[in-house]
Design a protein around this motif. Structure first.
Motif, mmCIF file in Angstrom:
data_model
loop_
_atom_site.group_PDB
_atom_site.id
_atom_site.type_symbol
_atom_site.label_atom_id
_atom_site.label_comp_id
_atom_site.label_asym_id
_atom_site.label_seq_id
_atom_site.Cartn_x
_atom_site.Cartn_y
_atom_site.Cartn_z
ATOM 1 N N GLY A 108 44.596 57.314 35.163
ATOM 2 C CA GLY A 108 44.805 58.147 36.345
ATOM 3 C C GLY A 108 44.423 57.429 37.630
ATOM 4 N N THR A 109 43.292 56.730 37.601
ATOM 5 C CA THR A 109 42.859 55.967 38.773
ATOM 6 C C THR A 109 43.848 54.855 39.085
ATOM 7 N N LEU A 110 44.356 54.207 38.033
ATOM 8 C CA LEU A 110 45.346 53.148 38.220
ATOM 9 C C LEU A 110 46.604 53.685 38.910
ATOM 10 N N LEU A 111 47.089 54.842 38.464
ATOM 11 C CA LEU A 111 48.272 55.441 39.080
ATOM 12 C C LEU A 111 48.003 55.822 40.536
ATOM 13 N N ASP A 112 46.833 56.383 40.798
ATOM 14 C CA ASP A 112 46.485 56.753 42.172
ATOM 15 C C ASP A 112 46.446 55.520 43.088
ATOM 16 N N ASN A 113 45.872 54.438 42.584
ATOM 17 C CA ASN A 113 45.800 53.209 43.379
ATOM 18 C C ASN A 113 47.190 52.641 43.643
ATOM 19 N N GLU A 114 48.051 52.664 42.619
ATOM 20 C CA GLU A 114 49.416 52.158 42.792
ATOM 21 C C GLU A 114 50.186 53.016 43.789
ATOM 22 N N LYS A 115 49.994 54.320 43.721
ATOM 23 C CA LYS A 115 50.655 55.227 44.665
ATOM 24 C C LYS A 115 50.216 54.931 46.098
ATOM 25 N N LYS A 182 49.880 35.304 37.442
ATOM 26 C CA LYS A 182 48.721 35.329 36.559
ATOM 27 C C LYS A 182 47.490 35.003 37.388
ATOM 28 N N GLY A 183 46.500 35.915 37.368
ATOM 29 C CA GLY A 183 45.313 35.648 38.161
ATOM 30 C C GLY A 183 44.261 36.726 38.024
ATOM 31 N N THR A 184 43.228 36.604 38.845
ATOM 32 C CA THR A 184 42.115 37.553 38.863
ATOM 33 C C THR A 184 42.057 38.215 40.220
ATOM 34 N N ALA A 185 41.964 39.551 40.218
ATOM 35 C CA ALA A 185 41.891 40.283 41.479
ATOM 36 C C ALA A 185 40.695 39.810 42.288
ATOM 37 N N SER A 186 40.891 39.698 43.607
ATOM 38 C CA SER A 186 39.796 39.226 44.451
ATOM 39 C C SER A 186 38.746 40.308 44.696
ATOM 40 N N LYS A 187 39.034 41.545 44.244
ATOM 41 C CA LYS A 187 38.079 42.640 44.354
ATOM 42 C C LYS A 187 38.311 43.615 43.208
ATOM 43 N N SER A 188 37.260 44.163 42.640
ATOM 44 C CA SER A 188 37.403 45.116 41.546
ATOM 45 C C SER A 188 37.945 46.448 42.051
ATOM 46 N N ALA A 189 38.812 47.063 41.232
ATOM 47 C CA ALA A 189 39.361 48.379 41.580
ATOM 48 C C ALA A 189 38.456 49.514 41.111
ATOM 49 N N PHE A 190 37.485 49.205 40.252
ATOM 50 C CA PHE A 190 36.637 50.246 39.668
ATOM 51 C C PHE A 190 35.166 49.934 39.905
ATOM 52 N N PHE A 191 34.396 50.945 40.193
ATOM 53 C CA PHE A 191 32.959 50.797 40.398
ATOM 54 C C PHE A 191 32.283 50.307 39.111
ATOM 55 N N LEU A 192 31.441 49.311 39.231
ATOM 56 C CA LEU A 192 30.686 48.721 38.123
ATOM 57 C C LEU A 192 31.560 47.981 37.112
ATOM 58 N N ALA A 193 32.809 47.727 37.455
ATOM 59 C CA ALA A 193 33.686 46.970 36.551
ATOM 60 C C ALA A 193 34.005 45.623 37.171
#
Length: 243
Positions: A108-115, A182-193
């Motif tokens: 759900g959080t992923l969909l909200d972020n994409e939206k 292919k890469g690593t996000a420069s910032k986490s989308a989730f708290f404590l992840a």
């Protein structure tokens, strides 16, 4: 007995075919590479997609795995996604199964972020172009990927964002359209992840690069490793009038 005149002919024929085999990819490998031209080509390909694509629908299948078990999903979701240039993405959940917590907190959080990211004013900040990334040629700049001759760029975000990635970009050697990121996000989308490690693959749909598969891996001391895989199917594209 083999006639003497046939031996040199046979030897010449064998050498000729060996030459063809060894040089079958010679043209691609020997083309001089100009990084400025490649970056301009990537920018032009991305702009062409933005300029021509008015809307689309696609079926997205999300599968979430926990830990190292990628056989038994912890949650699944089948979504019909609608994108319109004027408003961004909206979602209709077709079906879902598995843990309600994982569906809500992760998918759900992923969909909200994409939206949110797809909305006008935001989408420009996540485009894979030279406005958002510094791009340089990878030391192994040529690679065959998904039956396409590709050029490989090392990409570095110009700012910190969960939608921008440190990693590599594969583009088609002919038209510079995106084939894989292919890469690593420069910032986490989730708290404590931890920041997600992402692979996103693209295929050509009506002449435009569209996502066909994605995978994101992240982890935390509380939740452990989480793997989300997404498959994109049943595209229906609408183009701007006159295009």
């Amino acid at each position: 007995m083999i006639e003497r005149w046939r031996l040199p002919f046979a030897r010449y024929t064998l050498v000729f075919f060996v030459f063809l085999i060894l040089n079958s990819g010679h043209g691609f490998a020997q083309q001089p590479l100009d990084v400025t031209t490649i970056i301009r080509g990537v920018d032009a390909s991305v702009k062409n997609r933005i300029d021509h694509l008015a809307a689309y629908t696609v079926t997205e299948h999300y599968v979430l795995f926990r830990g190292k078990d990628e056989t038994h999903p912890a949650a699944e979701m089948l979504v019909k996604t609608t994108y319109r240039k004027q408003t961004g993405k909206s979602y209709d959940i077709v079906s879902q199964s598995g843990s309600s917590i994982w569906r809500s907190e992760v998918l759900g959080t992923l969909l909200d972020n994409e939206k949110r990211m797809s909305q006008p004013g935001n989408v420009e900040t996540a485009l894979i172009n030279s406005n958002n990334y510094e791009m340089t040629l990878d030391p192994d700049a040529r690679e065959r990927l998904n039956d396409r001759d590709c050029l490989v760029l090392d990409i570095t975000p110009r700012r910190t964002s969960q939608y921008l990635f440190n990693g590599k970009l594969w583009v088609d050697a002919q038209d510079y359209s995106i084939v894989q990121l292919k890469g690593t996000a420069s910032k986490s989308a989730f708290f404590l992840a931890s920041a997600a490690q992402v692979i996103r693959q693209y295929g050509e749909m009506s002449g435009l690069p569209m996502a066909t598969h994605a995978q994101a891996i992240s982890g935390s001391s509380l939740l452990g490793q989480t793997v989300v895989k997404i498959d994109y199917t049943n595209y229906q594209l609408d183009f701007e009038a006159g295009n």
